[in-house]
Write a protein that holds these residues in place. Structure first.
Motif, PDB file in Angstrom:
ATOM      1  N   VAL A 223       0.851  -1.201   0.000  1.00  0.00           N
ATOM      2  CA  VAL A 223       0.000   0.000   0.000  1.00  0.00           C
ATOM      3  C   VAL A 223       0.880   1.241   0.000  1.00  0.00           C
ATOM      4  O   VAL A 223       0.907   1.995  -0.966  1.00  0.00           O
ATOM      5  CB  VAL A 223      -0.951   0.007   1.215  1.00  0.00           C
ATOM      6  CG1 VAL A 223      -1.925   1.187   1.106  1.00  0.00           C
ATOM      7  CG2 VAL A 223      -1.721  -1.299   1.305  1.00  0.00           C
ATOM      8  N   ILE A 282      -4.891   3.058  -5.160  1.00  0.00           N
ATOM      9  CA  ILE A 282      -5.643   3.869  -4.207  1.00  0.00           C
ATOM     10  C   ILE A 282      -6.245   5.096  -4.883  1.00  0.00           C
ATOM     11  O   ILE A 282      -7.158   5.713  -4.341  1.00  0.00           O
ATOM     12  CB  ILE A 282      -4.765   4.307  -3.030  1.00  0.00           C
ATOM     13  CG1 ILE A 282      -3.701   5.304  -3.481  1.00  0.00           C
ATOM     14  CG2 ILE A 282      -4.125   3.118  -2.336  1.00  0.00           C
ATOM     15  CD1 ILE A 282      -2.942   5.937  -2.340  1.00  0.00           C
ATOM     16  N   PRO A 286     -10.407   2.706  -4.655  1.00  0.00           N
ATOM     17  CA  PRO A 286     -10.296   2.853  -3.196  1.00  0.00           C
ATOM     18  C   PRO A 286     -10.979   1.734  -2.429  1.00  0.00           C
ATOM     19  O   PRO A 286     -10.595   1.430  -1.302  1.00  0.00           O
ATOM     20  CB  PRO A 286     -10.965   4.209  -2.929  1.00  0.00           C
ATOM     21  CG  PRO A 286     -11.925   4.379  -4.059  1.00  0.00           C
ATOM     22  CD  PRO A 286     -11.279   3.732  -5.253  1.00  0.00           C
ATOM     23  N   TRP A 289      -8.931  -1.121  -0.961  1.00  0.00           N
ATOM     24  CA  TRP A 289      -8.176  -0.885   0.272  1.00  0.00           C
ATOM     25  C   TRP A 289      -9.080  -0.442   1.412  1.00  0.00           C
ATOM     26  O   TRP A 289      -8.603   0.117   2.399  1.00  0.00           O
ATOM     27  CB  TRP A 289      -7.089   0.166   0.031  1.00  0.00           C
ATOM     28  CG  TRP A 289      -6.216  -0.170  -1.126  1.00  0.00           C
ATOM     29  CD1 TRP A 289      -6.194   0.429  -2.334  1.00  0.00           C
ATOM     30  CD2 TRP A 289      -5.265  -1.230  -1.189  1.00  0.00           C
ATOM     31  NE1 TRP A 289      -5.293  -0.162  -3.158  1.00  0.00           N
ATOM     32  CE2 TRP A 289      -4.694  -1.192  -2.481  1.00  0.00           C
ATOM     33  CE3 TRP A 289      -4.829  -2.205  -0.287  1.00  0.00           C
ATOM     34  CZ2 TRP A 289      -3.722  -2.088  -2.883  1.00  0.00           C
ATOM     35  CZ3 TRP A 289      -3.851  -3.094  -0.695  1.00  0.00           C
ATOM     36  CH2 TRP A 289      -3.303  -3.030  -1.970  1.00  0.00           C
TER      37      TRP A 289
END
Length: 351
Positions: A223, A282, A286, A289
């Motif tokens: 991430v 991301i 979105p 995550w």
């Protein structure tokens, strides 16, 4: 009379012999050949072919035994050359074919580099960074951003770089250099979001100097990833360390710059722009995550602030790089003056 008779007899004998040989040769062509009659010639041809076929094998064995520079893999290939011709490549050789599994297992690294015409060393620094990125194993995408202009110098450097690249331009005219750099990064992030480019995003300034192992380390970013970097100034004999403080790969703190004026702008991120990387998904995915909102809900100018905020707030998802301990410096930033030097005659005239 006797002489004429002898000449006539000689001509008759010659004609008879010629006719006899012609008839024998003509009918010999229709006689089927037997295997026994060609045994001698077959042995000669077979022996010649065997000698020719054995020559490459003798050369291979000679190189295998006497060339000390060949490694074990090459020796094994030479010794198994005859077997591979008959049975085909083994499973291990198929797995070691270049460009398949190794390339697909690597993540794409997206390098974003903003540039400005006000940097009089831009072309030189671009070529230096291009030479560095050329040594990085693929896949790698170099995204260079600049203001739209009539100059083709940046385009020519990118075409000759040997690196996969995208040249992104914008039309806005921004006078402040720092604001222009932020705008260029936002333009690049929106380009990544619009085209859904999947990879690990890193902002590489022209003043950065890299250890090549750095790019392999950031491919492991899930991430967010961060690392310490050394900042060197051309006018000061000291080194400043910025970035995370880690316990193994866990981030437990940050090296922050000392502010001379405590009332300075607190909206600026304490992170250096080149001291972190993130997964590009991301921006356009979105929900993957666990984030309810998309970056599309924010304006173009706030994209960069959104990413920096996520890095600082999601401490559990930020991993230190290298994973063994992020105290190792793999990135240096050289603070090189970007403005044109003032000519001596200008200072004299001002006096």
């Amino acid at each position: 009379m006797e002489r004429s008779k002898k000449k006539l007899q000689l001509w008759k004998r010659a004609a008879f012999h010629f006719l006899l040989c012609f008839i024998m040769g003509f009918f010999t062509g229709f006689i089927p050949t037997s295997d026994k009659s060609w045994t001698f010639f077959g042995n000669v041809v077979a022996s010649t072919q065997s000698e020719l076929s054995m020559q490459p094998l003798e050369i291979s064995s000679y190189h295998t035994l006497n060339r000390s520079l060949l490694d074990g893999t090459h020796r094994a290939v030479l010794m198994r050359s005859n077997e591979s011709l008959q049975t085909g490549p083994s499973e291990q050789e198929q797995a070691e074919e270049p460009g398949t599994d190794k390339l697909s297992s690597r993540r794409l690294v997206i390098i974003v580099t903003p540039t400005s015409e006000r940097n009089h060393l831009r072309e030189v620094l671009l070529m230096r960074l291009a030479n560095t990125l050329k040594l990085v194993p693929p896949p790698l995408l170099w995204m260079v951003v600049e203001q739209q202009s009539d100059s083709s110098q940046v385009s020519e450097i990118l075409r000759k770089s040997g690196v996969m690249y995208r040249h992104v331009v914008f039309k806005e005219n921004i006078t402040d250099l720092e604001m222009e750099m932020d705008h260029q990064r936002n333009v690049a992030l929106n380009h990544i979001e619009h085209h859904r480019l999947s990879g690990i995003v890193h902002f590489a300034g022209l003043d950065n100097v890299y250890d090549l192992s750095f790019f392999n380390e950031i491919r492991a970013t899930e991430v967010f990833g961060t690392w310490p970097m050394a900042i060197l100034s051309a006018n000061r004999e000291r080194v400043i360390i910025e970035g995370p403080v880690c316990d193994s790969s866990q981030v437990i703190g940050w090296h922050l710059k000392k502010q001379k004026n405590h009332t300075a702008d607190t909206t600026k991120s304490p992170l250096h722009i080149s001291s972190f990387a993130f997964n590009s998904s991301i921006l356009w995915d979105p929900e993957r995550w666990g984030r309810p909102s998309s970056i599309q809900d924010t304006s173009q100018q706030k994209t960069m602030k959104f990413v920096e905020k996520e890095v600082l707030e999601e401490e559990t998802e930020v991993k230190g790089i290298p994973a063994q301990g992020c105290s190792m410096i793999l990135l240096w930033n050289l603070l090189i003056p970007t403005k044109h030097p003032t000519p001596p005659h200008a200072s004299v005239a001002s006096r």
